[in-house]
Design a protein around this motif. Structure first.
Motif, PDB file in Angstrom:
ATOM      1  N   GLN A  12      12.330  17.716   6.683  1.00 52.73           N
ATOM      2  CA  GLN A  12      12.657  16.452   6.014  1.00 52.73           C
ATOM      3  C   GLN A  12      11.434  15.713   5.501  1.00 52.73           C
ATOM      4  OE1 GLN A  12      14.997  15.078   9.401  1.00 52.73           O
ATOM      5  NE2 GLN A  12      16.602  14.590   7.951  1.00 52.73           N
ATOM      6  N   ASN A  13      10.327  15.807   6.216  1.00 56.78           N
ATOM      7  CA  ASN A  13       9.150  15.034   5.834  1.00 56.78           C
ATOM      8  C   ASN A  13       7.937  15.938   5.726  1.00 56.78           C
ATOM      9  OD1 ASN A  13      10.123  12.029   6.310  1.00 56.78           O
ATOM     10  ND2 ASN A  13      10.916  13.291   7.957  1.00 56.78           N
ATOM     11  N   LYS A  52       2.683  -9.878  -4.204  1.00 56.94           N
ATOM     12  CA  LYS A  52       4.034  -9.971  -4.781  1.00 56.94           C
ATOM     13  C   LYS A  52       3.943 -10.437  -6.231  1.00 56.94           C
ATOM     14  CE  LYS A  52       6.869 -10.426  -0.691  1.00 56.94           C
ATOM     15  NZ  LYS A  52       7.515 -11.315   0.256  1.00 56.94           N
ATOM     16  N   GLN A  77       1.645  -1.203  -3.405  1.00 56.76           N
ATOM     17  CA  GLN A  77       2.437  -1.670  -2.252  1.00 56.76           C
ATOM     18  C   GLN A  77       2.413  -0.691  -1.081  1.00 56.76           C
ATOM     19  OE1 GLN A  77       5.956  -2.076  -4.748  1.00 56.76           O
ATOM     20  NE2 GLN A  77       5.995  -4.254  -4.291  1.00 56.76           N
ATOM     21  N   LYS A  78       1.604   0.323  -1.190  1.00 57.17           N
ATOM     22  CA  LYS A  78       1.499   1.382  -0.169  1.00 57.17           C
ATOM     23  C   LYS A  78       2.838   2.096   0.027  1.00 57.17           C
ATOM     24  CE  LYS A  78      -2.150  -0.939   2.383  1.00 57.17           C
ATOM     25  NZ  LYS A  78      -2.626  -1.420   3.655  1.00 57.17           N
ATOM     26  N   LEU A  79       3.603   2.187  -1.054  1.00 58.04           N
ATOM     27  CA  LEU A  79       4.912   2.823  -0.959  1.00 58.04           C
ATOM     28  C   LEU A  79       4.925   4.176  -1.658  1.00 58.04           C
ATOM     29  CD1 LEU A  79       7.192  -0.293  -1.656  1.00 58.04           C
ATOM     30  CD2 LEU A  79       6.956   0.940   0.510  1.00 58.04           C
ATOM     31  N   ARG A  82       0.270   9.123   0.427  1.00 51.76           N
ATOM     32  CA  ARG A  82      -0.359   7.946   1.014  1.00 51.76           C
ATOM     33  C   ARG A  82      -1.854   7.830   0.689  1.00 51.76           C
ATOM     34  NH1 ARG A  82       0.812   3.787   4.927  1.00 51.76           N
ATOM     35  NH2 ARG A  82      -1.105   2.591   4.762  1.00 51.76           N
ATOM     36  N   PHE A 133      12.271  -4.314   3.186  1.00 51.26           N
ATOM     37  CA  PHE A 133      10.949  -4.344   2.545  1.00 51.26           C
ATOM     38  C   PHE A 133      11.080  -3.907   1.083  1.00 51.26           C
ATOM     39  CE2 PHE A 133       6.624  -2.864   1.652  1.00 51.26           C
ATOM     40  CZ  PHE A 133       5.842  -3.785   2.317  1.00 51.26           C
ATOM     41  N   LEU A 134      11.866  -2.875   0.852  1.00 50.99           N
ATOM     42  CA  LEU A 134      12.046  -2.376  -0.526  1.00 50.99           C
ATOM     43  C   LEU A 134      12.861  -3.366  -1.365  1.00 50.99           C
ATOM     44  CD1 LEU A 134      12.747   1.413   0.238  1.00 50.99           C
ATOM     45  CD2 LEU A 134      10.647   0.412  -0.673  1.00 50.99           C
ATOM     46  N   ILE A 164       2.742  -7.658  -8.542  1.00 52.59           N
ATOM     47  CA  ILE A 164       3.795  -6.709  -8.919  1.00 52.59           C
ATOM     48  C   ILE A 164       4.687  -7.318 -10.005  1.00 52.59           C
ATOM     49  CG2 ILE A 164       5.805  -5.392  -8.076  1.00 52.59           C
ATOM     50  CD1 ILE A 164       3.004  -4.380  -7.075  1.00 52.59           C
ATOM     51  N   GLU A 216       2.826  -5.156   6.131  1.00 55.66           N
ATOM     52  CA  GLU A 216       2.484  -4.144   5.130  1.00 55.66           C
ATOM     53  C   GLU A 216       3.227  -2.867   5.474  1.00 55.66           C
ATOM     54  OE1 GLU A 216      -1.752  -3.610   4.932  1.00 55.66           O
ATOM     55  OE2 GLU A 216      -1.837  -5.148   3.369  1.00 55.66           O
ATOM     56  N   PHE A 217       3.334  -1.996   4.489  1.00 55.76           N
ATOM     57  CA  PHE A 217       4.055  -0.763   4.767  1.00 55.76           C
ATOM     58  C   PHE A 217       3.116   0.241   5.420  1.00 55.76           C
ATOM     59  CE2 PHE A 217       6.670   2.955   4.149  1.00 55.76           C
ATOM     60  CZ  PHE A 217       7.913   2.433   4.466  1.00 55.76           C
ATOM     61  N   SER A 276       4.567   8.077  -2.040  1.00 52.97           N
ATOM     62  CA  SER A 276       4.763   9.125  -1.032  1.00 52.97           C
ATOM     63  C   SER A 276       3.448   9.846  -0.721  1.00 52.97           C
ATOM     64  CB  SER A 276       5.816  10.115  -1.496  1.00 52.97           C
ATOM     65  OG  SER A 276       5.435  10.648  -2.749  1.00 52.97           O
ATOM     66  N   ALA A 286      12.991  10.227   4.851  1.00 48.99           N
ATOM     67  CA  ALA A 286      14.039  11.253   4.785  1.00 48.99           C
ATOM     68  C   ALA A 286      14.696  11.470   6.150  1.00 48.99           C
ATOM     69  CB  ALA A 286      13.438  12.547   4.270  1.00 48.99           C
ATOM     70  N   TYR A 292      13.290  -3.235  -5.472  1.00 45.45           N
ATOM     71  CA  TYR A 292      13.997  -1.949  -5.576  1.00 45.45           C
ATOM     72  C   TYR A 292      15.488  -2.213  -5.446  1.00 45.45           C
ATOM     73  CZ  TYR A 292       9.642   0.673  -5.210  1.00 45.45           C
ATOM     74  OH  TYR A 292       8.395   1.191  -5.448  1.00 45.45           O
ATOM     75  N   LYS A 304      13.646   5.867  -3.405  1.00 43.31           N
ATOM     76  CA  LYS A 304      12.426   5.499  -2.683  1.00 43.31           C
ATOM     77  C   LYS A 304      12.648   5.621  -1.173  1.00 43.31           C
ATOM     78  CE  LYS A 304       8.805   4.369  -4.039  1.00 43.31           C
ATOM     79  NZ  LYS A 304       7.624   5.287  -4.142  1.00 43.31           N
ATOM     80  N   GLU A 322      12.465   9.179  -0.261  1.00 46.51           N
ATOM     81  CA  GLU A 322      11.089   9.670  -0.392  1.00 46.51           C
ATOM     82  C   GLU A 322      10.255   9.290   0.840  1.00 46.51           C
ATOM     83  OE1 GLU A 322       9.655   8.531  -4.342  1.00 46.51           O
ATOM     84  OE2 GLU A 322       7.687   8.248  -3.404  1.00 46.51           O
ATOM     85  N   LEU A 323      10.492   8.079   1.347  1.00 50.66           N
ATOM     86  CA  LEU A 323       9.661   7.575   2.445  1.00 50.66           C
ATOM     87  C   LEU A 323      10.229   7.890   3.826  1.00 50.66           C
ATOM     88  CD1 LEU A 323       8.972   4.011   0.999  1.00 50.66           C
ATOM     89  CD2 LEU A 323       7.312   5.872   1.131  1.00 50.66           C
ATOM     90  N   GLU A 348      13.113  -6.554  -1.022  1.00 49.20           N
ATOM     91  CA  GLU A 348      12.302  -7.739  -1.337  1.00 49.20           C
ATOM     92  C   GLU A 348      11.266  -7.448  -2.414  1.00 49.20           C
ATOM     93  OE1 GLU A 348      10.768  -9.685   2.204  1.00 49.20           O
ATOM     94  OE2 GLU A 348      12.418 -11.101   1.869  1.00 49.20           O
ATOM     95  N   ARG A 349      10.971  -6.189  -2.643  1.00 48.82           N
ATOM     96  CA  ARG A 349      10.014  -5.830  -3.683  1.00 48.82           C
ATOM     97  C   ARG A 349      10.698  -5.319  -4.942  1.00 48.82           C
ATOM     98  NH1 ARG A 349       8.226  -6.596   0.746  1.00 48.82           N
ATOM     99  NH2 ARG A 349       6.087  -7.310   1.108  1.00 48.82           N
TER     100      ARG A 349
END
Lengths: 474, 171
Positions: free
Chosen positions: A222-223, A129, A161-163, A167, B121-122, A132, B42-43, A165, B141, B127, B135, B138-139, B124-125
């Motif tokens: 969607q994904n 944290k 943050q492993k966020l 991966r 989670f977003l 970042i 963790e994500f 898209s 949908a 966003y 976001k 994106e993650l 708190e970071r």
């Protein structure tokens, strides 16, 4: 941007020999020259391990340079393997700088003594944290330096943050197969002199590939299917086993070394007491914390919730300098522990250990709950700064090593995919967690034992020991 | 609070939790809301995930404090045979302040909880606003239908951390 010679820049490194930066990677030099990166030269990679392994003086800075190097190797392998796949090679080219920046900067949020401090205050419980926050802070210049070469700081943050898209880009920097652990195992092994940490980096890095996330939704609308970083199933299995064995031995021999953890417990107890005194004293400093640097005092008073600028003024030296003053503290506990740490004195003149290590060999939760209930409920007899519980299962510092091996009874499918994965490298192939293929991994998963220890100050050690026996935990 | 107390307490309050994903998300959301769970998340593929929490649940299951039962397509968690021993030892308080809030979460579907947990989670970071919307899409949908509600609830949870106001009903 820094002028980078056409031949590029070369750094000497004790683990990787030479680390090259290409001519067009001048932005990395600029990032290296920022305050958050330069501060890492003053933070030891292994916290207080140098009190056990005298060679373990290497810094977070040298590790970060190593991670940058290994991330570059991984990107090169993938680029070569997927050179004929336009989508993947395009993605790698587009995100190369983002991944390299994330690799280099991934540890800037570490507090003094690295992971040790994450156990002190909730505000520091997760160094990522703070990483970042420092990364995005415009005053510190990183977003601007990234923007100059077309890299969005938010993308770098997403990778960390492993966020992100994509991966597999995150996996290069943070996963069971990441550049981070590939560097730290070799570096920590070299500097501690514990050779068990060695493994074949070149082979592992050369046999990385991509595969489809086994849990991904592939509804086609969607994904999009999620790609993960994997080891080649034909050539990577034994390399993965070697890597995991190296981690296991380093965990037991170095990272969770009984004496090292005692020094860490002592340091934490000292700082817990200092924090309590700093709050009590308020602005009227008395003789209990003499010579404390103001920024450390603020850190203690606010339970670690200080500004980014102040955070960057804290390093290992700030704490040891404070301890030098605290030797003269009017508080006997603070004076005793400061002197013990600085002089590496495990025993009092009468032979009593300053901190006793009590191993809890039985782990029944009811008995354990009774013990914790007694200790936490009697704060007058057992104040928090006189004992420290150390559980390897709670210890996420090295990314949940043991948990990646846990196997749930009757499991047919992966519940999560945080372990090393194997694939044939075909982008349509579903990756498989390595424990499904490896006898060695399965065996370790089923037989790995948690280590639980209580470190107790000599003034409460006998009572705590009696409680451990009373509750049948030893 | 140590997991050997707070996880049995959670099961005592909820009776049962249907699904591993729900268990993970309930603990994550409770932690964001201020309950004393210590696990690090963790994500992962299904949103915030804690491998520490998974290991803790396994440990409590082995010692029969919790019970994890496999049913068709899901796992159900409930009190284990030995959970009453913790109560007899006076280690489980009658009803923690977060009990009603946790019950509210348990009444939601796994997908709703995944959307809320991801949003928290977003948030708190850092966003927010459009960056948060983008976001999330994106993650996740496939969870967009739950997003507006999750955003509203997530912001309220962080604003009222520790106050345990009931969650508003899903739209």
């Amino acid at each position: 941007m820094s002028e980078t010679p056409k031949r590029g820049i070369v750094f000497r490194d004790p683990v990787h020999n030479l680390i090259h930066l290409d001519e067009d990677d001048g932005f990395l030099l600029e990032l290296i020259d920022t305050l958050p990166m330069q501060r890492l030269r003053r933070i030891r990679q292994l916290g207080v391990s140098w009190l056990t392994y005298h060679g373990a003086e290497h810094s977070r800075f040298s590790h970060s340079m190593g991670v940058l190097h290994v991330a570059g190797k991984i990107l090169s392998t993938l680029k070569k393997r997927y050179r004929e796949n336009e989508e993947v090679s395009g993605l790698l080219e587009k995100n190369r700088r983002t991944v390299l920046a994330a690799a280099l900067l991934h540890d800037i949020g570490h507090a003094p003594f690295s992971h040790a401090m994450e156990r002190l205050f909730k505000a520091n419980a997760d160094h990522e944290k703070r990483t970042i926050s420092l990364l995005k802070n415009p005053e510190l210049g990183i977003p601007e330096k990234l923007a100059k070469v077309g890299v969005d700081v938010e993308e770098v943050a997403s990778v960390l943050q492993k966020l992100h898209s994509r991966r597999f880009l995150c996996d290069i920097v943070s996963s069971q197969l990441d550049a981070d652990r590939m560097d730290y195992l070799l570096r920590d092994s070299l500097f501690t002199g514990v050779e068990y940490g060695q493994y074949d980096l070149d082979w592992v890095a050369a046999h990385l590939c991509l595969g489809k996330e086994p849990l991904s939704r592939d509804d086609g609308e969607q994904n999009e299917p999620v790609l993960r970083l994997c080891l080649d199933e034909k050539r990577g299995l034994y390399a993965a086993e070697q890597l995991i064995i190296a981690r296991y031995h380093m965990t037991m021999q170095v990272y969770f070394h009984r004496t090292t953890r005692m020094w860490e417990a002592l340091l934490l107890c000292l700082l817990k007491k200092a924090a309590s005194v700093s709050v009590e004293a308020g602005d009227l400093l008395d003789d209990r914390l003499p010579g404390t640097p103001p920024v450390l005092l603020e850190f203690l008073k606010t339970s670690g919730a200080i500004s980014d600028r102040d955070f960057l003024r804290l390093d290992d030296g700030t704490l040891t300098t404070a301890m030098e003053g605290w030797r003269e503290s009017g508080d006997q506990f603070i004076a005793e522990l400061s002197a013990a740490f600085l002089e590496r004195r495990k025993k009092l003149p009468d032979g009593t250990r300053v901190f006793e290590c009590i191993e809890l060999t039985k782990k029944d939760p009811v008995d354990f709950g009774r013990l914790m209930g007694t200790l936490e409920g009697a704060t007058k007899d057992f104040p928090a700064w006189k004992w420290e519980l150390d559980e390897i299962s709670k210890w996420a510092s090295y990314k949940d090593f043991f948990h990646t091996l846990k196997k749930t009874k009757g499991k047919e499918n992966a519940e999560n995919t945080t372990s090393i994965m194997l694939s044939d490298g075909n982008l349509d192939s579903i990756a498989e967690p390595v424990e499904f293929r490896s006898f060695l991994f399965k065996s370790m998963a089923e037989n790995s034992e948690d280590v639980v220890r209580l470190y107790a100050h000599h003034t409460v050690a006998a009572e705590i020991n009696s409680l451990v026996l009373k509750f049948n935990l030893a | 609070m140590h997991y050997s107390i707070i996880l049995p307490l959670l099961i005592q309050e909820l009776g049962q939790i249907e699904g591993r994903k729900k268990f993970q998300k309930i603990v994550h959301i409770l932690q964001c809301a201020g309950a004393p769970f210590d696990e690090r998340f963790e994500f992962a593929q299904f949103g915030p995930f804690s491998s520490t929490l998974k290991a803790e649940i396994d440990h409590l299951d082995v010692f029969e404090i919790l019970s994890e039962e496999q049913r068709v397509n899901t796992y159900v968690f409930s009190s284990g045979k030995r959970l009453p021993e913790l109560r007899q030892a006076g280690l489980l308080s009658e009803s923690p302040a977060w009990s009603g809030f946790a019950k509210g979460l348990n009444g939601k579907s796994a997908s709703e909880l995944e959307a809320l947990s991801t949003t928290l989670f977003l948030l708190e970071r850092g966003y927010q606003g459009e960056a948060l919307d983008t976001k999330f899409e994106e993650l996740k949908a496939h969870l967009l239908e739950f997003y507006e509600n999750a955003k509203e609830q997530g912001l309220a949870i962080l604003q009222n951390r520790g106050k345990w106001q009931p969650l508003q009903a899903a739209v």
